[in-house]
Design an enzyme around this catalytic site. Structure first.
Site, PDB file in Angstrom:
ATOM      1  CG  HIS A 167      -1.317  33.791  75.919  1.00  0.00           C
ATOM      2  ND1 HIS A 167      -0.197  34.394  75.145  1.00  0.00           N
ATOM      3  CD2 HIS A 167      -2.672  34.330  76.134  1.00  0.00           C
ATOM      4  CE1 HIS A 167      -1.083  35.111  74.839  1.00  0.00           C
ATOM      5  NE2 HIS A 167      -2.244  35.369  75.054  1.00  0.00           N
ATOM      6  CG  HIS A 197      -2.291  33.395  71.539  1.00  0.00           C
ATOM      7  ND1 HIS A 197      -2.165  33.556  70.152  1.00  0.00           N
ATOM      8  CD2 HIS A 197      -2.804  34.132  72.068  1.00  0.00           C
ATOM      9  CE1 HIS A 197      -1.867  34.214  69.855  1.00  0.00           C
ATOM     10  NE2 HIS A 197      -1.712  34.571  71.273  1.00  0.00           N
ATOM     11  CG  HIS A 208      -0.579  38.307  68.117  1.00  0.00           C
ATOM     12  ND1 HIS A 208      -1.425  38.795  67.400  1.00  0.00           N
ATOM     13  CD2 HIS A 208      -0.617  38.159  69.004  1.00  0.00           C
ATOM     14  CE1 HIS A 208      -2.827  37.864  68.151  1.00  0.00           C
ATOM     15  NE2 HIS A 208      -2.365  38.144  69.803  1.00  0.00           N
TER      16      HIS A 208
END
Length: 290
Positions: A105, A110, A246
């Site tokens: 996403h 990220h 994560h």
């Protein structure tokens, strides 16, 4: 205030990875700060014969090497570009070898270095329409966090549909839309090998809803329905090995080296745990509205 906002925006109540005294953490941004473990460099960690974790101890960035170039799935924070390129070099991958960048996403932790990676490597970015829009805005005007966690904007070069496949060097990457954490959240699956035997890898996006208004959200009215569909999507993924943006969400501990995935969750266990937490958050929100 900025630190508090980011904590709500990105931290998902995960255990912090252990830091290494041998590596100096990457610098914090001036605009907002994150947990130091998100910026703790690490050497490439092998996941499968051609798949490597090259991000930091608490942020996943997966490098998949093929005979026709490399693919990167996620890049972590904006300040991680040089670290990623150094780890690629350690794996024998030159900047020109990086052909494609895929995203879970388009949040700053990220997609942060995508613009710089595109500039320095010439790699193309493939994403769905929702992620492409947020990427082009550099994370601004986020549905939940406004302009609190921005990063250098970048353009997607290819828009993918749910179930679409992208083949690089004989490895087939399949997109599975799993809206919720963001409307563009995506899981990617592919088959690698371990010691010559096939292994199905699922890189599933976050299923958390940190600080989100779940019910009656004017900017995301179908949020609850999307999360329900995404829990089911993740349970059904082809999934011998699960990784998440994560690592703690899927019980990976990258700092543990060879035992990093010793306690890793299955896709079903990951979705079940996330749905249970979501239900608890929903119940608390409902009770608070009475």
């Amino acid at each position: 205030m900025r630190s508090t906002l980011l904590a709500f925006a990105l931290a998902v109540a995960l255990p912090a990875a252990h830091t290494s005294a041998a590596e100096v953490p990457l610098p914090q941004l001036r605009a907002y700060t994150v947990d130091a473990s998100w910026l703790q460099p690490m050497a490439p960690l092998q996941i499968a014969d051609h798949t490597w974790q090259i991000g930091t101890e608490d942020l996943t960035a997966l490098l998949v090497q093929t005979p026709d170039g490399a693919v990167l799935l996620d890049g972590g924070m904006p300040q991680m570009a040089s670290h990623l390129l150094d780890n690629m070099k350690a794996r024998g991958v030159t900047p020109r070898d990086l052909r494609l960048i895929l995203l879970s996403h388009a949040h700053a932790d990220h997609a942060g270095p995508v613009a710089e990676l595109k500039r320095r490597t010439g790699a193309k970015v493939a994403a769905n329409a929702e992620s492409a829009v947020l990427l082009a805005r550099g994370g601004s005007d986020d549905l939940h966090f406004g302009d609190g966690i921005t990063y250098p904007p970048a353009n997607a070069d290819r828009i993918v549909m749910d179930g679409e496949v992208i083949t690089v060097g004989g490895i087939v990457f399949t997109a599975h839309f799993m809206a919720g954490h963001t409307p563009g959240s995506t899981a990617w699956t592919w088959t690698d090998t371990r010691n010559g035997k096939p292994v199905r890898i699922a890189y599933a996006d976050s299923l958390s809803a940190p600080g989100y208004q779940l019910q009656g959200n004017p900017r995301y009215p179908h949020l609850i329905e999307d999360y329900r569909r995404s829990f089911a999507t993740v349970r059904a993924l082809p999934c011998d090995v699960l990784l998440t943006p994560h690592p703690g969400a899927s019980n990976w501990d990258y700092a543990a080296g060879a035992r990093a995935g010793a306690k890793a969750l299955t896709c079903k266990a990951y979705a079940d745990a996330a749905e249970q937490k979501f239900d608890g958050q929903l119940a608390k929100e409902t009770a608070g509205a009475r």
